[in-house]
Design a protein around this motif. Structure first.
Motif, short mmCIF file in Angstrom:
data_model
loop_
_atom_site.label_atom_id
_atom_site.label_comp_id
_atom_site.label_asym_id
_atom_site.label_seq_id
_atom_site.Cartn_x
_atom_site.Cartn_y
_atom_site.Cartn_z
N MET A 1 138.90 100.48 95.58
CA MET A 1 138.82 102.05 95.18
C MET A 1 139.34 102.29 93.72
N LYS A 2 138.42 103.14 92.99
CA LYS A 2 138.85 103.39 91.63
C LYS A 2 139.72 104.49 91.89
N PHE A 3 140.73 104.61 90.76
CA PHE A 3 141.57 105.80 90.65
C PHE A 3 141.12 106.17 89.32
N THR A 4 140.72 107.40 89.36
CA THR A 4 140.30 107.90 87.98
C THR A 4 141.23 108.81 87.41
N GLU A 5 141.05 109.25 86.04
CA GLU A 5 142.00 109.88 85.34
C GLU A 5 142.24 111.30 86.01
N SER A 6 141.24 111.97 86.45
CA SER A 6 141.31 113.10 87.11
C SER A 6 142.12 113.24 88.26
#
Length: 40
Positions: A1-6
């Protein structure tokens, strides 16, 4: 799972709001260019 800047921004906003700091989007902050956002 990616953790985005947003998502990171939302986490910090939520944490600060939980501590009682109000969130105001930057475009809604009304000030002159000479005025500082944080004063001692």
């Amino acid at each position: 799972m990616k953790f985005t800047e947003s998502q990171l921004e939302q986490v910090f906003i939520s944490l600060l709001e939980a501590q009682g700091y109000p969130y105001v989007p930057g475009e809604e902050v009304i000030r002159s260019k000479e005025e500082v956002l944080i004063r001692d």
